[in-house]
Design a protein around this motif. Structure first.
Motif, PDB file in Angstrom:
ATOM      1  N   PRO A 419       1.066  -0.894   0.016  1.00 52.69           N
ATOM      2  CA  PRO A 419       0.147  -0.169   0.028  1.00 52.69           C
ATOM      3  C   PRO A 419       0.685   1.260   0.160  1.00 52.69           C
ATOM      4  O   PRO A 419       2.040   1.237   0.531  1.00 52.69           O
ATOM      5  N   TYR A 420       0.086   2.208  -0.952  1.00 55.42           N
ATOM      6  CA  TYR A 420       1.199   3.393  -1.006  1.00 55.42           C
ATOM      7  C   TYR A 420       1.332   4.065   0.480  1.00 55.42           C
ATOM      8  O   TYR A 420       2.354   4.574   1.083  1.00 55.42           O
ATOM      9  N   HIS A 421       0.683   3.955   1.754  1.00 57.93           N
ATOM     10  CA  HIS A 421       1.021   4.563   3.145  1.00 57.93           C
ATOM     11  C   HIS A 421       2.158   3.427   3.265  1.00 57.93           C
ATOM     12  O   HIS A 421       3.113   3.575   4.667  1.00 57.93           O
ATOM     13  N   ARG A 422       3.096   2.587   3.310  1.00 56.37           N
ATOM     14  CA  ARG A 422       3.802   1.661   3.704  1.00 56.37           C
ATOM     15  C   ARG A 422       5.044   1.780   2.749  1.00 56.37           C
ATOM     16  O   ARG A 422       6.036   0.917   2.367  1.00 56.37           O
ATOM     17  N   ASP A 424       7.444   2.628   3.739  1.00 55.13           N
ATOM     18  CA  ASP A 424       8.420   2.467   4.799  1.00 55.13           C
ATOM     19  C   ASP A 424       9.520   1.021   3.735  1.00 55.13           C
ATOM     20  O   ASP A 424      10.088   0.708   3.801  1.00 55.13           O
ATOM     21  N   GLY A 444      -1.414  -0.261  -4.705  1.00 51.01           N
ATOM     22  CA  GLY A 444      -0.262   0.664  -4.304  1.00 51.01           C
ATOM     23  C   GLY A 444       1.060   0.134  -5.007  1.00 51.01           C
ATOM     24  O   GLY A 444       0.373  -0.434  -6.732  1.00 51.01           O
TER      25      GLY A 444
END
Length: 467
Positions: A419-422, A424, A444
């Motif tokens: 996902p784009y929020h990962r 990291d 993602g």
């Protein structure tokens, strides 16, 4: 002159008497100064030294090379070399290193040349040091003290200075000596008061005992500080282990070009100087293989023949970078007169620090200044060795490829949609793994990569849909 024969010396016939009884001058050891202003400056600032070595085995060329290295060490420490002498013996004299008669000759040479210091090519026992000074009437130091002095001059970091001070105190402790009344300088009762009164007078503590106690106390404090520093270094090393970033240590003989090689591979910008032990403080930089895998490169302190055990013990936490590496780049100076001896000396230190089982890639540096026959001889002995010139960049592409082939392989191949929020995890895949394909989709980032097992277990939560 009459000669006395001793039947109890079976080795006497193995040595030529002329060689055995003579202090032989080694040509080319005098430091040449042509500029008059330089002569005036150095005569005021530098110690004037005579070098002396005892040749017990090997060839005369080996003995001369050893003394030439001692000359380089002396000049690195800031000394002006006036004369170099070698003597052939079965073993060093236990009392004076070179024998009482040769010590008298050495005294005459020191007086004739105006030398104020004699440097011996070996580690002297405290008794040898004291008696040789008494006979030559000048200051005498040995190879170990000289190397410690160079380390003290070049240490820059807090850890490096602490390590050097501990090594110096370890060397100094058994060599403390008192002169005249210093051995009986005692304070009974009140310190410094000659009379403590009835019931308070006693032998007290001698000056040399006080010095020993203070040195031992200081050494204990330095060891505590080093333990704290080594803990911090270990934490950083553990972080790299958790991230599964392979570690490559650059090791080798002093002045073999290790720092130049690090700069060429990573643009680290560390100090490069044509001097022995120019680098004492380790530098760690990140680099990448041609296929994108990340690894760390550590520049370590150079080794030398007969590296003092005090230094090996004091620099233990730093040398652990070599012992715990995944690969050692063993750099050897291809332009040196005896590179095989350098390789052997460094491998002795590897064994001492427990790094003898770490995979090793020999890197023959300075090929632009090396003799072709020497290079051919080295390659014949180690066909896997890589020839480079860190100064010109020649052979660096082959070296990078050889490093990539020697590094541990990544463990698992994964296909995931992150996902784009990962972001990291995307970053870690790029840093720790090898990305085969990457595509941005509506759900993602679709990634096909090879990554370490530790990272793969975290990526298992984001499997890519089966096509």
């Amino acid at each position: 002159m009459t000669t006395a024969f001793n039947d109890d010396l079976p080795e006497q016939g193995q040595l030529e008497l002329e060689d055995r009884r003579a202090l032989r001058r080694v040509a080319g050891l005098s430091t040449e100064l042509t500029d008059v202003t330089e002569v005036e400056y150095r005569s005021l600032r530098l110690e004037r030294v005579v070098l002396v070595g005892v040749w017990t085995s090997g060839t005369q060329l080996d003995a001369d090379n050893s003394l030439l290295e001692l000359k380089q060490l002396a000049e690195t420490a800031g000394a002006l070399v006036l004369e170099g002498l070698t003597q052939r013996r079965n073993k060093p004299d236990p009392a004076t290193y070179i024998g009482r008669g040769k010590a008298a000759e050495l005294r005459d040479i020191a007086q004739a040349t105006g030398a104020d210091t004699v440097i011996c090519d070996g580690e002297l026992a405290p008794g040898q040091l004291r008696q040789l000074e008494d006979l030559t009437k000048v200051k005498v130091i040995d190879r170990t003290a000289l190397i410690l002095d160079i380390f003290a001059q070049h240490a820059r970091s807090r850890e490096g200075k602490t390590q050097v001070e501990l090594a110096q105190l370890t060397y100094l402790l058994p060599r403390l000596r008192g002169w005249g009344d210093a051995l009986s300088r005692q304070a009974g009762g009140r310190a410094g008061g000659g009379n403590g009164g009835v019931g308070l007078r006693g032998p007290g503590e001698t000056k040399i005992e006080t010095d020993r106690r203070r040195i031992n106390s200081r050494m204990a404090k330095l060891r505590r500080q080093l333990n704290q520093m080594s803990t911090a270094r270990e934490v950083k090393r553990d972080r790299r282990r958790v991230r599964q970033v392979p570690a490559v240590a650059i090791a080798g003989y002093t002045n073999a070009g290790k720092s130049s090689l690090l700069n060429r591979l990573t643009k680290a910008g560390v100090l490069v100087e044509d001097a022995l032990f120019a680098t004492l403080d380790p530098t760690v930089r990140q680099a990448r293989t041609p296929d994108g895998r990340a690894f760390t490169l550590s520049d370590t302190v150079g080794f030398v023949r007969h590296l003092p055990h005090q230094l090996v013990d004091a620099f233990r936490s730093t040398l652990d970078e070599v012992a715990e590496a995944d690969l050692i780049l063993h750099v050897v100076d291809g332009s040196h007169p005896d590179p095989e001896q350098q390789l052997a000396a460094v491998r002795e230190v590897f064994a001492e620090i427990g790094a003898q089982d770490v995979p090793e890639l020999v890197v023959i540096n300075k090929i632009d200044a090396a003799d072709p026959f020497t290079l051919k001889r080295l390659i014949t002995k180690d066909p896997q060795a890589t020839e480079v010139s860190a100064r010109t960049g020649r052979g660096m592409d082959r070296l990078v490829t050889a490093i990539a082939d020697a590094l541990p392989t990544l463990d698992r191949e994964v296909r995931v949609v992150l996902p784009y929020h990962r972001g990291d995890l995307v970053s870690r895949v790029h840093q720790e793994g090898r990305v085969l394909t990457e595509e941005h989709t509506g759900d993602g980032t679709l990634m096909h990569a090879r990554v370490p097992e530790v990272l793969a277990s975290q990526l298992d939560n984001y499997p890519a849909p089966v096509a």
